[in-house]
Design a protein around this motif. Structure first.
Motif, PDB file in Angstrom:
ATOM      1  N   SER A  12       0.838  -1.209   0.000  1.00 47.66           N
ATOM      2  CA  SER A  12       0.000   0.000   0.000  1.00 47.66           C
ATOM      3  C   SER A  12       0.869   1.254   0.000  1.00 47.66           C
ATOM      4  O   SER A  12       0.568   2.230  -0.692  1.00 47.66           O
ATOM      5  N   GLU A  13       1.974   1.236   0.747  1.00 46.00           N
ATOM      6  CA  GLU A  13       2.893   2.386   0.755  1.00 46.00           C
ATOM      7  C   GLU A  13       3.604   2.507  -0.588  1.00 46.00           C
ATOM      8  O   GLU A  13       3.797   3.614  -1.100  1.00 46.00           O
ATOM      9  N   ALA A  14       4.007   1.395  -1.160  1.00 46.53           N
ATOM     10  CA  ALA A  14       4.667   1.428  -2.467  1.00 46.53           C
ATOM     11  C   ALA A  14       3.727   1.995  -3.528  1.00 46.53           C
ATOM     12  O   ALA A  14       4.126   2.838  -4.330  1.00 46.53           O
ATOM     13  N   LEU A  15       2.473   1.557  -3.526  1.00 49.09           N
ATOM     14  CA  LEU A  15       1.504   2.069  -4.500  1.00 49.09           C
ATOM     15  C   LEU A  15       1.229   3.551  -4.302  1.00 49.09           C
ATOM     16  O   LEU A  15       1.002   4.283  -5.267  1.00 49.09           O
ATOM     17  N   ALA A  16       1.258   4.021  -3.061  1.00 52.56           N
ATOM     18  CA  ALA A  16       1.000   5.442  -2.779  1.00 52.56           C
ATOM     19  C   ALA A  16       2.156   6.333  -3.230  1.00 52.56           C
ATOM     20  O   ALA A  16       1.998   7.551  -3.313  1.00 52.56           O
ATOM     21  N   SER A  17       3.298   5.740  -3.561  1.00 55.58           N
ATOM     22  CA  SER A  17       4.480   6.534  -3.896  1.00 55.58           C
ATOM     23  C   SER A  17       4.546   6.987  -5.352  1.00 55.58           C
ATOM     24  O   SER A  17       5.460   7.710  -5.731  1.00 55.58           O
ATOM     25  N   PHE A  18       3.582   6.580  -6.190  1.00 49.44           N
ATOM     26  CA  PHE A  18       3.597   6.998  -7.599  1.00 49.44           C
ATOM     27  C   PHE A  18       2.177   7.061  -8.149  1.00 49.44           C
ATOM     28  O   PHE A  18       1.265   6.478  -7.586  1.00 49.44           O
ATOM     29  N   ASP A  19       2.018   7.802  -9.266  1.00 49.70           N
ATOM     30  CA  ASP A  19       0.711   7.967  -9.899  1.00 49.70           C
ATOM     31  C   ASP A  19       0.676   7.493 -11.352  1.00 49.70           C
ATOM     32  O   ASP A  19      -0.397   7.337 -11.918  1.00 49.70           O
ATOM     33  N   ALA A  20       1.824   7.291 -11.979  1.00 51.40           N
ATOM     34  CA  ALA A  20       1.880   6.936 -13.399  1.00 51.40           C
ATOM     35  C   ALA A  20       1.123   5.646 -13.673  1.00 51.40           C
ATOM     36  O   ALA A  20       1.226   4.677 -12.921  1.00 51.40           O
ATOM     37  N   PRO A  24       5.132   0.075 -14.611  1.00 49.96           N
ATOM     38  CA  PRO A  24       5.386  -0.718 -13.405  1.00 49.96           C
ATOM     39  C   PRO A  24       6.566  -0.235 -12.580  1.00 49.96           C
ATOM     40  O   PRO A  24       7.505   0.363 -13.095  1.00 49.96           O
ATOM     41  N   ARG A  25       6.496  -0.553 -11.291  1.00 51.44           N
ATOM     42  CA  ARG A  25       7.581  -0.316 -10.337  1.00 51.44           C
ATOM     43  C   ARG A  25       8.057  -1.676  -9.829  1.00 51.44           C
ATOM     44  O   ARG A  25       7.243  -2.546  -9.518  1.00 51.44           O
ATOM     45  N   ILE A  26       9.353  -1.859  -9.769  1.00 51.39           N
ATOM     46  CA  ILE A  26       9.926  -3.110  -9.285  1.00 51.39           C
ATOM     47  C   ILE A  26      10.030  -3.017  -7.767  1.00 51.39           C
ATOM     48  O   ILE A  26      10.741  -2.163  -7.239  1.00 51.39           O
ATOM     49  N   VAL A  27       9.288  -3.880  -7.074  1.00 54.77           N
ATOM     50  CA  VAL A  27       9.301  -3.845  -5.610  1.00 54.77           C
ATOM     51  C   VAL A  27      10.240  -4.877  -5.016  1.00 54.77           C
ATOM     52  O   VAL A  27      10.645  -4.759  -3.855  1.00 54.77           O
ATOM     53  N   GLU A  28      10.610  -5.880  -5.807  1.00 52.73           N
ATOM     54  CA  GLU A  28      11.505  -6.915  -5.301  1.00 52.73           C
ATOM     55  C   GLU A  28      12.029  -7.710  -6.484  1.00 52.73           C
ATOM     56  O   GLU A  28      11.434  -7.709  -7.559  1.00 52.73           O
ATOM     57  N   ARG A  29      13.164  -8.368  -6.272  1.00 49.46           N
ATOM     58  CA  ARG A  29      13.691  -9.298  -7.271  1.00 49.46           C
ATOM     59  C   ARG A  29      13.816 -10.651  -6.608  1.00 49.46           C
ATOM     60  O   ARG A  29      14.272 -10.764  -5.473  1.00 49.46           O
ATOM     61  N   VAL A  30      13.409 -11.698  -7.315  1.00 43.38           N
ATOM     62  CA  VAL A  30      13.498 -13.071  -6.835  1.00 43.38           C
ATOM     63  C   VAL A  30      14.241 -13.853  -7.910  1.00 43.38           C
ATOM     64  O   VAL A  30      13.697 -14.048  -9.003  1.00 43.38           O
ATOM     65  N   ASN A  31      15.468 -14.240  -7.614  1.00 45.39           N
ATOM     66  CA  ASN A  31      16.329 -14.880  -8.606  1.00 45.39           C
ATOM     67  C   ASN A  31      16.404 -13.972  -9.832  1.00 45.39           C
ATOM     68  O   ASN A  31      16.819 -12.833  -9.710  1.00 45.39           O
ATOM     69  N   ASP A  32      15.988 -14.411 -10.987  1.00 44.88           N
ATOM     70  CA  ASP A  32      16.057 -13.588 -12.196  1.00 44.88           C
ATOM     71  C   ASP A  32      14.692 -13.017 -12.566  1.00 44.88           C
ATOM     72  O   ASP A  32      14.440 -12.720 -13.734  1.00 44.88           O
ATOM     73  N   TYR A  33      13.822 -12.876 -11.582  1.00 46.20           N
ATOM     74  CA  TYR A  33      12.470 -12.376 -11.816  1.00 46.20           C
ATOM     75  C   TYR A  33      12.236 -11.059 -11.086  1.00 46.20           C
ATOM     76  O   TYR A  33      12.767 -10.838 -10.005  1.00 46.20           O
ATOM     77  N   ASP A  34      11.425 -10.200 -11.696  1.00 49.66           N
ATOM     78  CA  ASP A  34      10.969  -8.963 -11.055  1.00 49.66           C
ATOM     79  C   ASP A  34       9.586  -9.190 -10.477  1.00 49.66           C
ATOM     80  O   ASP A  34       8.735  -9.821 -11.124  1.00 49.66           O
ATOM     81  N   VAL A  35       9.371  -8.660  -9.300  1.00 45.64           N
ATOM     82  CA  VAL A  35       8.031  -8.529  -8.740  1.00 45.64           C
ATOM     83  C   VAL A  35       7.687  -7.065  -8.956  1.00 45.64           C
ATOM     84  O   VAL A  35       8.355  -6.176  -8.418  1.00 45.64           O
ATOM     85  N   ARG A  36       6.693  -6.815  -9.800  1.00 46.74           N
ATOM     86  CA  ARG A  36       6.344  -5.449 -10.195  1.00 46.74           C
ATOM     87  C   ARG A  36       4.925  -5.123  -9.750  1.00 46.74           C
ATOM     88  O   ARG A  36       4.057  -6.001  -9.754  1.00 46.74           O
ATOM     89  N   ILE A  37       4.719  -3.860  -9.420  1.00 45.70           N
ATOM     90  CA  ILE A  37       3.365  -3.376  -9.162  1.00 45.70           C
ATOM     91  C   ILE A  37       3.083  -2.264 -10.157  1.00 45.70           C
ATOM     92  O   ILE A  37       4.005  -1.606 -10.647  1.00 45.70           O
ATOM     93  N   ALA A  38       1.807  -2.070 -10.459  1.00 51.49           N
ATOM     94  CA  ALA A  38       1.421  -1.006 -11.383  1.00 51.49           C
ATOM     95  C   ALA A  38       0.017  -0.538 -11.061  1.00 51.49           C
ATOM     96  O   ALA A  38      -0.813  -1.312 -10.568  1.00 51.49           O
ATOM     97  N   LYS A  39      -0.215   0.717 -11.346  1.00 49.45           N
ATOM     98  CA  LYS A  39      -1.570   1.262 -11.349  1.00 49.45           C
ATOM     99  C   LYS A  39      -2.004   1.265 -12.807  1.00 49.45           C
ATOM    100  O   LYS A  39      -1.228   1.637 -13.697  1.00 49.45           O
TER     101      LYS A  39
END
Length: 134
Positions: A12-20, A24-39
């Motif tokens: 919720s804090e990560a999502l509140a940090s942008f409006d675009a 997507p925003r990369i919130v974490e990396r797991v091995n060779d994968y991105d965990v991304r969030i987007a509005k």
């Protein structure tokens, strides 16, 4: 990148940090994968990922994913809390008529416009994900 664990992150804090939208925003990396969030709101573009599946988790709102499959075209409706994986090579178009927040899990560097890298919509400012906070 350091092997030190990062502090916990509240989505919720990560999502509140942008409006675009659709950027997507990369919130974490797991091995060779991105965990991304987007509005997201409105429609994205038809595209496919030839080399990878695409995983979606709806954090808020409702996401519609139209699919073009051998049996024809269909749309999957994903309410808050739903997950869905688009199989590699499947042409699809995400949309969120009333807006949504989503989490995606995909190989680092995967373009959000897939095979349509020459058709990036003007409102999309990044197709592989910004580092969170940018």
């Amino acid at each position: 990148m350091s092997n030190e664990p990062r502090p916990p992150l509240h989505l919720s804090e990560a999502l509140a940090s942008f409006d675009a939208l659709w950027s997507p925003r990369i919130v974490e990396r797991v091995n060779d994968y991105d965990v991304r969030i987007a509005k997201v709101e409105g429609e994205h573009i038809w595209h496919a990922h030839d080399d990878t599946d695409e995983f979606f988790l709806v954090l808020d709102g409702e996401l519609h994913i139209s699919l073009r499959e051998p049996a024809g075209e269909r749309t999957v409706l994903l309410p808050k809390g739903a997950v869905f994986t688009v199989p590699r090579g499947t042409e699809h178009k995400p949309a969120a008529p009333s807006g949504a927040a989503i989490l995606m899990f995909e190989p680092s560097g995967t373009l959000s416009v897939g095979d349509r890298h020459d058709e990036v919509p003007g409102h999309v400012d990044e197709t592989t994900g910004h580092a969170l906070g940018v």
